[in-house]
Design an enzyme around this catalytic site. Structure first.
Site, mmCIF file in Angstrom:
data_model
loop_
_atom_site.group_PDB
_atom_site.id
_atom_site.type_symbol
_atom_site.label_atom_id
_atom_site.label_comp_id
_atom_site.label_asym_id
_atom_site.label_seq_id
_atom_site.Cartn_x
_atom_site.Cartn_y
_atom_site.Cartn_z
ATOM 1 N N CYS A 1 -38.313 19.963 107.678
ATOM 2 C CA CYS A 1 -39.204 19.056 108.398
ATOM 3 C C CYS A 1 -39.044 17.685 107.746
ATOM 4 O O CYS A 1 -39.357 17.525 106.559
ATOM 5 C CB CYS A 1 -40.641 19.564 108.232
ATOM 6 N N ASN A 2 -38.535 16.740 108.509
ATOM 7 C CA ASN A 2 -38.332 15.397 107.949
ATOM 8 C C ASN A 2 -39.639 14.750 107.543
ATOM 9 O O ASN A 2 -39.713 14.010 106.568
ATOM 10 C CB ASN A 2 -37.663 14.491 108.980
ATOM 11 N N THR A 3 -40.678 15.021 108.326
ATOM 12 C CA THR A 3 -41.970 14.385 108.063
ATOM 13 C C THR A 3 -42.497 14.855 106.710
ATOM 14 O O THR A 3 -42.895 14.043 105.870
ATOM 15 C CB THR A 3 -42.949 14.722 109.206
ATOM 16 N N CYS B 1 -35.733 14.421 113.101
ATOM 17 C CA CYS B 1 -36.870 15.329 113.262
ATOM 18 C C CYS B 1 -36.242 16.626 113.738
ATOM 19 O O CYS B 1 -35.469 16.617 114.707
ATOM 20 C CB CYS B 1 -37.850 14.801 114.301
ATOM 21 N N THR B 2 -36.542 17.712 113.034
ATOM 22 C CA THR B 2 -35.818 18.953 113.348
ATOM 23 C C THR B 2 -36.130 19.463 114.757
ATOM 24 O O THR B 2 -35.338 20.191 115.334
ATOM 25 C CB THR B 2 -36.119 20.032 112.286
ATOM 26 N N TYR C 1 -47.120 17.066 112.866
ATOM 27 C CA TYR C 1 -47.473 16.327 111.653
ATOM 28 C C TYR C 1 -47.246 14.816 111.813
ATOM 29 O O TYR C 1 -47.824 14.023 111.087
ATOM 30 C CB TYR C 1 -46.577 16.784 110.489
ATOM 31 N N GLY C 2 -46.347 14.459 112.731
ATOM 32 C CA GLY C 2 -45.800 13.102 112.766
ATOM 33 C C GLY C 2 -46.773 11.964 112.973
ATOM 34 O O GLY C 2 -46.468 10.825 112.639
ATOM 35 N N ASP D 1 -41.696 24.401 108.394
ATOM 36 C CA ASP D 1 -41.812 23.264 109.329
ATOM 37 C C ASP D 1 -43.205 23.323 109.946
ATOM 38 O O ASP D 1 -43.906 24.341 109.863
ATOM 39 C CB ASP D 1 -40.747 23.352 110.435
ATOM 40 N N SER D 2 -43.590 22.218 110.576
ATOM 41 C CA SER D 2 -44.869 22.216 111.289
ATOM 42 C C SER D 2 -44.814 23.160 112.489
ATOM 43 O O SER D 2 -45.844 23.598 112.981
ATOM 44 C CB SER D 2 -45.181 20.802 111.775
HETATM 45 N N1 DGL Z 1 -40.010 18.904 112.864
HETATM 46 C C1 DGL Z 1 -40.691 17.982 112.042
HETATM 47 C C2 DGL Z 1 -39.815 16.875 111.530
HETATM 48 O O1 DGL Z 1 -38.647 17.139 111.272
HETATM 49 C C3 DGL Z 1 -42.109 17.628 112.355
HETATM 50 C C4 DGL Z 1 -42.488 17.173 113.721
HETATM 51 C C5 DGL Z 1 -43.977 16.980 113.782
HETATM 52 O O2 DGL Z 1 -44.695 17.912 113.405
HETATM 53 O O3 DGL Z 1 -44.412 15.897 114.178
HETATM 54 O O4 DGL Z 1 -40.230 15.774 111.328
#
Ligand code: DGL
Length: 283
Positions: free
Chosen positions: A70-72, A206-207, A39-40, A7-8
């Protein structure tokens, strides 16, 4: 050999935690790309490059399978990496490795259908619409993956995406609880206004948001179910590893935590949901 989780930042620990419960004897390596989080708000190409670099680091640490918690990363980079990079990389490495995501298991949980299932379009009138709110980063919302993939499978589910540009950063930086309550409340209100009523169900897409799931639950009307990504991902990984014994998970119960950011202890929110302080080594 081990299972990698990427994940980020600290959000993926929510998934990792559930995976560890599900596979207690497996060896795990967690990588948080905190030097580049969040990352978003980044352009797609950067998310692809950063995700590839994270996967390489985890494969070099001995992982056979990397779960993008990480969804992103999963919604923007996974398909690209699977199609354009992984086949050649596997040949270079000379062993079977794979990268799995978090979006497919979540959509299976949200639709109650296996991924392979696509609805036949009969143009029948839908009697009752199930309204699903998806809270996510702007990059995940821009990919429209939840809208597109759920619409292919279920005509009776309407997806409303709510990008929350500031929330992952706030959680990563351990923002005061009152500020988190306010921001979560504003996003729940915004999507409710757009729908014209409260959603029937919600995905925390988003996790990082899973860490403050209690705040979402409190801001939504009582009884609105949250679709839990950690559970869905653990179920999907168990099925996948059962079908693919070539990917070895290890049996030493090892737990390593790597970060591209500042090594050492993570903040108290992490400690609260994890149940113990976690110390990270440099990646
Ligand atoms: N936790 C991540 C997700 O599920 C990334 C959040 C991020 O870095 O913006 O999207």
């Amino acid at each position: 050999m081990a299972i990698g989780v990427f994940d980020s930042g600290v959000g993926g620990l929510t998934v990792h935690h559930r995976l560890v419960e599900r596979f207690p004897n497996a060896d795990f390596v967690y990588l948080a790309d905190q030097a580049n989080a969040p990352y978003g708000g980044r352009p797609g190409e950067e998310i692809v490059d950063l995700t590839r670099a994270g996967c390489i680091r985890l494969f070099e640490a001995g992982c056979d399978v990397v779960v993008l918690a990480c969804n992103t990363a999963a919604s923007v980079a996974l398909r690209r990496l699977q199609q354009t990079w992984l086949p050649r990389y596997r040949q270079q490495l000379g062993r079977p490795v794979n990268v799995l995501g978090i979006v497919v298991p979540t959509i299976e949980a949200a639709t109650g259908l296996p991924w392979e299932h696509e609805a036949e379009r009969r143009g029948e009138k839908v009697e009752k619409l199930d309204v699903l709110a998806v809270f996510s980063t702007p990059a995940t919302a821009r990919s429209r993956v939840y809208e597109i993939e759920i619409d292919k499978r279920r005509q009776d589910v309407a997806v409303f995406s709510e990008p929350c540009p500031e929330l992952a950063r706030m959680i990563e930086q351990n923002a005061p609880r009152d500020d988190l309550v306010r921001v979560v409340g504003e996003h729940v209100q915004a999507v409710t206004t757009r729908i014209g009523r409260a959603p029937d169900r919600a995905i925390l897409g988003c996790t990082h948001y899973e860490i403050v799931a209690d705040l979402f639950q409190a801001a939504l009307p009582a009884g609105v179910p949250l679709i839990r990504q950690p559970d869905a991902t653990a179920d999907a990984l168990a099925l996948y590893l059962g079908r693919h014994p070539e990917f070895r998970q290890g049996d030493g119960g090892g737990r390593r935590f790597l970060t591209t950011g500042r090594p050492g202890a993570q903040h108290s929110l992490v400690e609260t949901f994890w149940g113990a302080p976690l110390s990270f080594e440099p990646a």
